[in-house]
Design a protein around this motif. Structure first.
Motif, mmCIF file in Angstrom:
data_model
loop_
_atom_site.group_PDB
_atom_site.id
_atom_site.type_symbol
_atom_site.label_atom_id
_atom_site.label_comp_id
_atom_site.label_asym_id
_atom_site.label_seq_id
_atom_site.Cartn_x
_atom_site.Cartn_y
_atom_site.Cartn_z
ATOM 1 N N MET A 1 79.865 15.541 68.847
ATOM 2 C CA MET A 1 80.712 14.383 69.049
ATOM 3 C C MET A 1 80.114 13.528 70.167
ATOM 4 N N ALA A 2 80.009 12.264 69.930
ATOM 5 C CA ALA A 2 79.407 11.343 70.889
ATOM 6 C C ALA A 2 80.316 11.140 72.096
ATOM 7 N N ALA A 3 79.690 11.048 73.258
ATOM 8 C CA ALA A 3 80.436 10.796 74.489
ATOM 9 C C ALA A 3 80.930 9.354 74.498
ATOM 10 N N ALA A 4 82.096 9.147 75.094
ATOM 11 C CA ALA A 4 82.638 7.792 75.236
ATOM 12 C C ALA A 4 81.969 7.136 76.438
ATOM 13 N N LEU A 5 81.159 6.127 76.171
ATOM 14 C CA LEU A 5 80.431 5.426 77.226
ATOM 15 C C LEU A 5 80.792 3.954 77.217
ATOM 16 N N ASP A 6 80.872 3.372 78.402
ATOM 17 C CA ASP A 6 81.080 1.930 78.477
ATOM 18 C C ASP A 6 79.736 1.251 78.758
ATOM 19 N N ASP A 7 79.780 -0.063 78.901
ATOM 20 C CA ASP A 7 78.536 -0.820 79.118
ATOM 21 C C ASP A 7 77.823 -0.409 80.403
ATOM 22 N N LEU A 8 78.578 -0.128 81.448
ATOM 23 C CA LEU A 8 77.956 0.287 82.706
ATOM 24 C C LEU A 8 77.219 1.612 82.527
ATOM 25 N N ASP A 9 77.849 2.568 81.849
ATOM 26 C CA ASP A 9 77.190 3.847 81.572
ATOM 27 C C ASP A 9 75.890 3.626 80.796
ATOM 28 N N ARG A 10 75.958 2.797 79.758
ATOM 29 C CA ARG A 10 74.767 2.532 78.938
ATOM 30 C C ARG A 10 73.662 1.866 79.753
ATOM 31 N N ASN A 11 74.036 0.947 80.621
ATOM 32 C CA ASN A 11 73.044 0.291 81.478
ATOM 33 C C ASN A 11 72.396 1.288 82.437
ATOM 34 N N ILE A 12 73.197 2.156 83.002
ATOM 35 C CA ILE A 12 72.664 3.200 83.889
ATOM 36 C C ILE A 12 71.701 4.093 83.108
ATOM 37 N N LEU A 13 72.124 4.515 81.917
ATOM 38 C CA LEU A 13 71.267 5.388 81.098
ATOM 39 C C LEU A 13 69.974 4.699 80.686
ATOM 40 N N ALA A 14 70.037 3.415 80.371
ATOM 41 C CA ALA A 14 68.831 2.677 79.988
ATOM 42 C C ALA A 14 67.832 2.672 81.144
ATOM 43 N N ILE A 15 68.312 2.484 82.347
ATOM 44 C CA ILE A 15 67.435 2.487 83.523
ATOM 45 C C ILE A 15 66.862 3.882 83.750
ATOM 46 N N LEU A 16 67.709 4.889 83.661
ATOM 47 C CA LEU A 16 67.237 6.264 83.864
ATOM 48 C C LEU A 16 66.216 6.678 82.813
ATOM 49 N N GLN A 17 66.365 6.184 81.580
ATOM 50 C CA GLN A 17 65.379 6.503 80.537
ATOM 51 C C GLN A 17 64.013 5.908 80.853
ATOM 52 N N GLU A 18 64.013 4.770 81.544
ATOM 53 C CA GLU A 18 62.742 4.144 81.930
ATOM 54 C C GLU A 18 62.111 4.860 83.110
ATOM 55 N N ASP A 19 62.933 5.183 84.132
ATOM 56 C CA ASP A 19 62.406 5.810 85.340
ATOM 57 C C ASP A 19 63.546 6.490 86.087
#
Length: 154
Positions: free
Chosen positions: A1-19
């Motif tokens: 089951m997918a976690a409930a994420l908001d835009d801030l969570d997704r933005n944080i994750l996008a940055i962490l995926q880069e570095d």
């Protein structure tokens, strides 16, 4: 089951995926939030298993692993004993970077990274010594066009 994420969570994750080594101050600045809420969200996403690990991604060619093979495996055996031996063999081989069970004509696909064809042959011989395989087709990747660990966070 997918976690409930908001835009801030997704933005944080996008940055962490880069570095993921960026300082918390920089992550917070990039997402337009203060450090404490960003740190709390990262901590919660780790606890929820959304963030599985923080690792260094190495360049295989710089380390002498110049050959990448995709190994297509068909088996005539589907019993629990064979599966246990196969899973053990695959999981214990450090050359296997990925292993997937497939739907269709091919049962499994492995992504194997080795120094050269001779090293692949040694891997192949060790694998078939540990487990009986009906058919193996090995394909050498001539050029890596895209390789990412980043998920599309829409």
């Amino acid at each position: 089951m997918a976690a409930a994420l908001d835009d801030l969570d997704r933005n944080i994750l996008a940055i962490l995926q880069e570095d993921c080594s960026l300082p918390l101050d920089e992550i917070a600045r990039r997402v337009g939030a203060s450090k404490t809420p960003v740190w709390n969200r990262i901590r919660k996403m780790k606890a929820a298993g959304v963030i599985k690990a923080e690792v260094a991604i190495l360049d295989p060619e710089a380390l002498g692993f110049e050959s990448c093979f995709f190994v297509l495996i068909r088996t005539s055996q589907h019993d629990a004993d064979w599966l246990a031996r196969f899973l053990k063999a695959v999981q214990e081989r450090p050359e296997v970077l990925e292993a997937h069970r497939l739907a269709g004509d091919i049962d499994y696909i492995l992504k194997v990274r080795v120094e050269n064809a001779r090293a692949y042959d040694a891997f192949y011989r060790a694998l078939i010594k540990e487990v009986s395989i009906f058919n193996v087709t090995s394909t050498l990747s001539m050029e890596e066009i895209k390789n990412t660990t980043a998920l599309p966070l829409r």
